[in-house]
Scaffold this active site. Structure first.
Site, PDB file in Angstrom:
ATOM      1  N   PHE A   1       0.815  -1.214   0.000  1.00  0.00           N
ATOM      2  CA  PHE A   1       0.000   0.000   0.000  1.00  0.00           C
ATOM      3  C   PHE A   1       0.856   1.274   0.000  1.00  0.00           C
ATOM      4  O   PHE A   1       0.907   2.015  -0.988  1.00  0.00           O
ATOM      5  CB  PHE A   1      -0.941  -0.057   1.213  1.00  0.00           C
ATOM      6  CG  PHE A   1      -1.741   1.184   1.473  1.00  0.00           C
ATOM      7  CD1 PHE A   1      -2.201   1.988   0.436  1.00  0.00           C
ATOM      8  CD2 PHE A   1      -2.054   1.544   2.780  1.00  0.00           C
ATOM      9  CE1 PHE A   1      -2.956   3.129   0.695  1.00  0.00           C
ATOM     10  CE2 PHE A   1      -2.809   2.664   3.053  1.00  0.00           C
ATOM     11  CZ  PHE A   1      -3.258   3.465   2.010  1.00  0.00           C
ATOM     12  N   ILE A   2       1.569   1.509   1.082  1.00  0.00           N
ATOM     13  CA  ILE A   2       2.339   2.758   1.176  1.00  0.00           C
ATOM     14  C   ILE A   2       3.553   2.702   0.258  1.00  0.00           C
ATOM     15  O   ILE A   2       3.887   3.691  -0.406  1.00  0.00           O
ATOM     16  CB  ILE A   2       2.727   3.040   2.640  1.00  0.00           C
ATOM     17  CG1 ILE A   2       1.446   3.315   3.450  1.00  0.00           C
ATOM     18  CG2 ILE A   2       3.681   4.231   2.729  1.00  0.00           C
ATOM     19  CD1 ILE A   2       1.646   3.440   4.941  1.00  0.00           C
TER      20      ILE A   2
ATOM     21  N   TYR B   1       2.371  -6.392  16.951  1.00  0.00           N
ATOM     22  CA  TYR B   1       2.766  -5.524  15.828  1.00  0.00           C
ATOM     23  C   TYR B   1       3.309  -4.198  16.364  1.00  0.00           C
ATOM     24  O   TYR B   1       4.404  -3.761  15.999  1.00  0.00           O
ATOM     25  CB  TYR B   1       1.572  -5.275  14.904  1.00  0.00           C
ATOM     26  CG  TYR B   1       1.800  -4.146  13.928  1.00  0.00           C
ATOM     27  CD1 TYR B   1       2.690  -4.288  12.865  1.00  0.00           C
ATOM     28  CD2 TYR B   1       1.149  -2.926  14.077  1.00  0.00           C
ATOM     29  CE1 TYR B   1       2.919  -3.249  11.976  1.00  0.00           C
ATOM     30  CE2 TYR B   1       1.370  -1.879  13.190  1.00  0.00           C
ATOM     31  CZ  TYR B   1       2.253  -2.049  12.146  1.00  0.00           C
ATOM     32  OH  TYR B   1       2.491  -1.015  11.272  1.00  0.00           O
TER      33      TYR B   1
ATOM     34  N   LYS C   1      -5.292  -5.515   0.945  1.00  0.00           N
ATOM     35  CA  LYS C   1      -5.139  -5.680   2.391  1.00  0.00           C
ATOM     36  C   LYS C   1      -6.310  -6.399   3.055  1.00  0.00           C
ATOM     37  O   LYS C   1      -6.249  -6.727   4.234  1.00  0.00           O
ATOM     38  CB  LYS C   1      -4.929  -4.311   3.062  1.00  0.00           C
ATOM     39  CG  LYS C   1      -3.590  -3.676   2.708  1.00  0.00           C
ATOM     40  CD  LYS C   1      -3.393  -2.333   3.382  1.00  0.00           C
ATOM     41  CE  LYS C   1      -3.270  -2.479   4.881  1.00  0.00           C
ATOM     42  NZ  LYS C   1      -2.917  -1.204   5.525  1.00  0.00           N
TER      43      LYS C   1
ATOM     44  N   ASN D   1      -3.672   6.599  10.785  1.00  0.00           N
ATOM     45  CA  ASN D   1      -4.616   5.779  10.006  1.00  0.00           C
ATOM     46  C   ASN D   1      -4.564   6.162   8.540  1.00  0.00           C
ATOM     47  O   ASN D   1      -5.278   7.069   8.107  1.00  0.00           O
ATOM     48  CB  ASN D   1      -6.026   5.924  10.584  1.00  0.00           C
ATOM     49  CG  ASN D   1      -6.134   5.214  11.916  1.00  0.00           C
ATOM     50  OD1 ASN D   1      -5.700   5.745  12.932  1.00  0.00           O
ATOM     51  ND2 ASN D   1      -6.650   4.006  11.910  1.00  0.00           N
TER      52      ASN D   1
ATOM     53  N   GLU E   1       9.389   0.020   3.703  1.00  0.00           N
ATOM     54  CA  GLU E   1       7.959  -0.061   4.033  1.00  0.00           C
ATOM     55  C   GLU E   1       7.519  -1.507   4.215  1.00  0.00           C
ATOM     56  O   GLU E   1       6.370  -1.760   4.560  1.00  0.00           O
ATOM     57  CB  GLU E   1       7.117   0.583   2.921  1.00  0.00           C
ATOM     58  CG  GLU E   1       7.587   1.964   2.491  1.00  0.00           C
ATOM     59  CD  GLU E   1       7.613   2.970   3.622  1.00  0.00           C
ATOM     60  OE1 GLU E   1       6.608   3.062   4.355  1.00  0.00           O
ATOM     61  OE2 GLU E   1       8.637   3.662   3.787  1.00  0.00           O
ATOM     62  N   GLY E   2       8.414  -2.454   3.954  1.00  0.00           N
ATOM     63  CA  GLY E   2       8.067  -3.871   4.016  1.00  0.00           C
ATOM     64  C   GLY E   2       7.964  -4.355   5.450  1.00  0.00           C
ATOM     65  O   GLY E   2       8.906  -4.213   6.221  1.00  0.00           O
ATOM     66  N   ALA E   3       6.813  -4.910   5.803  1.00  0.00           N
ATOM     67  CA  ALA E   3       6.594  -5.426   7.158  1.00  0.00           C
ATOM     68  C   ALA E   3       5.307  -6.225   7.169  1.00  0.00           C
ATOM     69  O   ALA E   3       4.511  -6.149   6.238  1.00  0.00           O
ATOM     70  CB  ALA E   3       6.480  -4.268   8.157  1.00  0.00           C
ATOM     71  N   CYS E   4       5.119  -6.968   8.246  1.00  0.00           N
ATOM     72  CA  CYS E   4       3.788  -7.521   8.497  1.00  0.00           C
ATOM     73  C   CYS E   4       3.024  -6.436   9.239  1.00  0.00           C
ATOM     74  O   CYS E   4       3.410  -6.057  10.347  1.00  0.00           O
ATOM     75  CB  CYS E   4       3.862  -8.782   9.355  1.00  0.00           C
ATOM     76  SG  CYS E   4       2.213  -9.350   9.835  1.00  0.00           S
TER      77      CYS E   4
END
Length: 310
Positions: free
Chosen positions: A10-11, A140, A178, A169, A75-78
């Protein structure tokens, strides 16, 4: 070259778009396309190369070179706040980030990364980038908090840019993959287009969040990179607006529908941020002075994008 991890997400994909808008296309996107639906976020963008996250991490840990890197946007993450596998979360969000950070520090590569407002936990005021205000509610948030703490130890000695953004948000284009974690605006739009009544939890006029448009988030990322500022910064609008306001803007765009209010689920009680509002003091002090879109402005723009082919 610029590297964007989570670049199909997304981001990340919105940062790629913002770079493209500046004429930058020498971009390596790193992601995990196990969820094959994410590729749609890249089809209208221009990148130089793509690499799987696992292969990328192996090369990073081996200290391999990728040519001249101008910056890494990490930006990569769970990002699932409902994922409770702590080992998976810490490997994905904490260890991976540390490896990348040290790779960048050794080569003096600017490192811009995604933190989260989840670091603040269940606060209802004083969302300030300081240890005494941080108490995450889920694993998280804890993984993001721990990496921020790690960065804080390193920042005073660092010879290159390190900047973390505590996203509030975020909503907007390219979040369709998502699923349940997509924004309320996305779900309301889908429900309306499916001929269903758009649904909100009971009390949604009282649940207020700092909803920030993803285009503004990408703009902040690029501004900080261009200006070389380091630190950990809140990234929201500084305004808390209700879920009801999101629904009102969605209905106003569609010119139809009425909200159906559903009971608040027991499983979310005590683990749900009822209020968020970014304190932008440090962001503004750093020199970023552009205004952020209101919910009415951002949701209207987002609805136009979602329904562009309708």
């Amino acid at each position: 070259m610029i590297i964007v991890t989570g670049g199909a997400g997304f981001i990340g994909s919105n940062i790629v778009k913002a770079l493209n808008d500046k004429g930058i296309t020498d971009i390596l996107v790193v992601d995990n396309l196990k969820d094959g639906t994410k590729f749609v976020n890249l089809v209208d963008l221009n990148i130089a190369d793509y690499m799987d996250k696992e292969d990328f991490l192996i090369q990073i840990m081996a200290g391999e070179e990728f040519g001249e890197i101008e910056a890494i946007f990490h930006e990569g993450a769970c990002s699932s706040t409902t994922e409770w596998d702590g080992k998976y979360m810490m490997d994905n969000n904490y260890q991976y980030s540390k490896e990348l950070l040290h790779y960048c520090l050794e080569r003096e590569i600017p490192f811009l990364y995604a933190s989260s407002a989840a670091t603040y936990g269940g606060r209802t005021s004083d969302f300030i980038e300081s240890r005494e205000y941080e108490q995450p509610l889920n694993v998280y948030g804890y993984s993001k908090f721990l990496f921020d703490e790690y960065v804080r130890q390193i920042l005073p000695e660092a010879n290159s840019q390190i900047v973390g953004f505590r996203y509030f948000n975020v909503y907007g284009p390219r979040e369709g993959h998502k699923g349940s974690m997509a924004s309320v605006a996305f779900h309301l739009n889908t429900q309306l287009n499916n001929g269903e009544s758009p649904k909100l939890f009971e009390g949604s006029d009282g649940f207020k969040r700092d909803f920030v448009y993803v285009g503004d988030v990408a703009d902040v990322n690029l501004w900080f990179w261009e200006n070389g500022v380091s630190g950990i910064f809140n990234l929201g609008t500084g305004r808390a607006e209700s879920f009801q306001a999101v629904a009102d803007a969605t209905l106003a765009f569609h010119k139809k529908g009425s909200i159906e209010y559903i009971p608040f689920p027991d499983k979310l009680k005590g683990r749900y941020q009822a209020f968020t509002q970014a304190d932008l003091t440090n962001l503004r002090k750093a020199g970023y002075d552009k205004p952020f879109k209101t919910v009415a402005e951002g949701v209207t723009e987002y609805m136009a994008w979602l329904n562009r082919d309708a």
